[in-house]
Scaffold this active site. Structure first.
Site, PDB file in Angstrom:
ATOM      1  CB  SER A 118      -0.940  -0.006   1.204  1.00  0.00           C
ATOM      2  OG  SER A 118      -0.212  -0.138   2.402  1.00  0.00           O
ATOM      3  CG  HIS A 121      -3.979  -1.305  -1.285  1.00  0.00           C
ATOM      4  ND1 HIS A 121      -4.530  -0.046  -1.405  1.00  0.00           N
ATOM      5  CD2 HIS A 121      -3.676  -1.450   0.021  1.00  0.00           C
ATOM      6  CE1 HIS A 121      -4.526   0.555  -0.227  1.00  0.00           C
ATOM      7  NE2 HIS A 121      -4.017  -0.277   0.656  1.00  0.00           N
ATOM      8  CE  LYS A 148      -7.326  -0.291   1.706  1.00  0.00           C
ATOM      9  NZ  LYS A 148      -6.967  -1.324   2.677  1.00  0.00           N
TER      10      LYS A 148
HETATM   11  C1  PLP Z   1      -6.901  -1.712   4.073  1.00  0.00           C
HETATM   12  C2  PLP Z   1      -6.212  -2.986   4.283  1.00  0.00           C
HETATM   13  C3  PLP Z   1      -6.688  -3.912   5.212  1.00  0.00           C
HETATM   14  C4  PLP Z   1      -7.845  -3.619   6.132  1.00  0.00           C
HETATM   15  O1  PLP Z   1      -9.059  -3.676   5.463  1.00  0.00           O
HETATM   16  P1  PLP Z   1     -10.408  -3.393   6.288  1.00  0.00           P
HETATM   17  O2  PLP Z   1     -11.431  -4.195   5.578  1.00  0.00           O
HETATM   18  O3  PLP Z   1     -10.656  -1.924   6.218  1.00  0.00           O
HETATM   19  O4  PLP Z   1     -10.187  -3.864   7.678  1.00  0.00           O
HETATM   20  C5  PLP Z   1      -6.047  -5.132   5.309  1.00  0.00           C
HETATM   21  N1  PLP Z   1      -4.966  -5.426   4.549  1.00  0.00           N
HETATM   22  C6  PLP Z   1      -4.473  -4.553   3.656  1.00  0.00           C
HETATM   23  C7  PLP Z   1      -3.276  -4.908   2.832  1.00  0.00           C
HETATM   24  C8  PLP Z   1      -5.072  -3.301   3.503  1.00  0.00           C
HETATM   25  O5  PLP Z   1      -4.563  -2.418   2.639  1.00  0.00           O
END
Ligand code: PLP
Length: 415
Positions: free
Chosen positions: A190, A218, A249
């Site tokens: 990320s 991502h 996301k």
């Molecule tokens: C955003 C993210 C998460 C967390 O996701 P949520 O559903 O908001 O808890 C987990 N792993 C990665 C790699 C992320 O970028």
């Protein structure tokens, strides 16, 4: 001193230390829906300002899509607001199972289990499937939620240097005596926007009888020709033992996550994963929205194609303007500034120019690696990107960093 005064003193000291270190996080209040154009109140009480959002995970521009909102309304009307139960008591509706089937089909896996969030998926999965006879071998830059999941698991833990396949191979050899070995990585990282080398990782896992775990948060919905994820991009669909991903996301951006992969692993999670057993799953209104998102992105690749074009346009514009970027080909485009204060100053000036892009610095990224992480969306039009580019160039000129190398920027501003 009363106990409550004592508590106040203890925590106020720690909060002051966070402030003094310059890493106190201030939130900006958005008064509009999540989109390319948003209305923000910052600082608090300053009134509303219209800005272009350049830092959301709204990759496919679906967070406020009218059809998704409509589907959520329909889900609310037909399945109600809350479940008031965890899945195994009376918290499973037909649409939860429908979404699990839909995700398996999209990701090319055997089965899927929903979690309240991907954070919860990562927190629960390792403990559910591993014992102290096993080993987890993780990339050193995996997401914080994976780090927590590893902490909660009794299996041995080791790491390999970021994306270093020779180092990973040596670790696989070192741990050859273990019952199960799991190699753990993010699909797209990320902070830098780089991809894990999944083709090489699959080959290594096959050679050493290891499982492969990929967190594709991502990436799901837009990486790969039809947006299935990093495994599609690297030609290893069907070869990842465990995929975790988020609905928070690209897939509408509300909330929820899942573990998808081998059906026995998914069943172990249903029986044993604690965030699944002891926390309500995704609310019906959100499940209905995500089902619509999956329908939209399965019809055609328009959105992920537009995202790819937008990302290339943005990257080219910044490069030609003379910014130092992290190499890559994802919608995550980090503009490197190296110095923490410079990243805050540039972010504030951009905001005054109508561009919302947050500066990241230690401890979110390594010391001396401060940056503005821009994130492109299919919800951006060329006029958004052109306006943002104009603002970046204006601010870049002010700080005299255009056309300057990493070394020159560090000499001017320090680390
Ligand atoms: C955003 C993210 C998460 C967390 O996701 P949520 O559903 O908001 O808890 C987990 N792993 C990665 C790699 C992320 O970028």
């Amino acid at each position: 001193m009363s106990f409550s005064d004592k508590l106040r003193t203890i925590y106020q000291e720690q909060l002051n230390a966070i402030s003094d270190a310059g890493i106190f996080k201030k939130e900006r209040f958005i008064h509009s829906q999540q989109a390319a154009d948003i209305e923000v109140e910052y600082p608090e009480g300053a009134g509303l300002k219209k800005v272009i959002n350049m830092c959301a995970n709204n990759y496919l521009g679906l967070s406020s899509h009218p059809e998704v909102i409509q589907a959520a309304h329909e889900g609310l009307d037909s399945r109600g607001y809350g479940m008031s139960s965890v899945r195994f008591i009376c918290g499973t509706q037909d649409i939860h199972r429908e979404l699990e089937a839909r995700m398996s089909e999209f990701l090319g896996t055997e089965d899927t289990i929903l979690f309240p969030s991907c954070m919860d998926a990562n927190a629960g999965v390792f403990e559910a499937i591993l014992t102290d006879q096993d080993v987890m071998i993780s990339d050193r830059l995996v997401h914080a939620s994976i780090v927590d999941g590893i902490r909660l698991c009794s299996a041995m833990h080791d790491t390999f240097k970021h994306s270093n396949m020779d180092h990973l191979e040596s670790k696989l050899q070192l741990h050859s005596d273990k019952r199960l070995k799991v190699v753990i990585t993010d699909g797209v990282f990320s902070m830098d926007g780089d991809c894990a080398k999944l083709d090489e990782m699959v080959a290594l896992c096959e050679k050493y009888d290891a499982m492969l775990f990929v967190d594709d948060s991502h990436s799901t919905g837009f990486i790969g020709k039809t947006g299935r994820g990093t495994h599609e991009k690297y030609g290893v669909l069907g070869k990842i033992d465990i995929i975790t991903t988020t609905f928070g996301k690209a897939l509408g951006g509300a909330s929820g996550g899942c573990v998808s992969g081998r059906k026995e692993i998914v069943e172990m999670c249903r029986q044993k994963a604690r965030p699944y057993l002891f926390s309500n799953t995704i609310a019906p209104v959100v499940v209905s929205g995500v089902l619509k998102v999956m329908e939209i992105i399965s019809e055609n690749t328009e959105r992920r194609d537009k995202l790819e074009q937008n990302s290339a346009y943005w990257r080219k514009g910044l490069t030609e303007a003379g910014f130092v970027l992290k190499d890559g080909e994802t919608p995550i485009v980090p503009v490197m500034l190296f110095n923490a204060k410079l990243s805050q100053d540039v972010s504030n000036d951009l905001y005054n120019e109508g561009i919302y892009a947050i500066g990241f610095f230690f401890p979110v990224v390594a010391k001396g690696q401060a940056r503005i992480r821009t994130q492109i969306s299919a919800g951006h039009e060329i006029h958004h990107l052109d306006k943002a580019l104009e603002a970046f160039i204006k601010v870049g000129k002010k700080y005299d960093i255009l056309g300057k190398s990493k070394q020159e920027i560090i000499e001017m501003y320090g680390l």
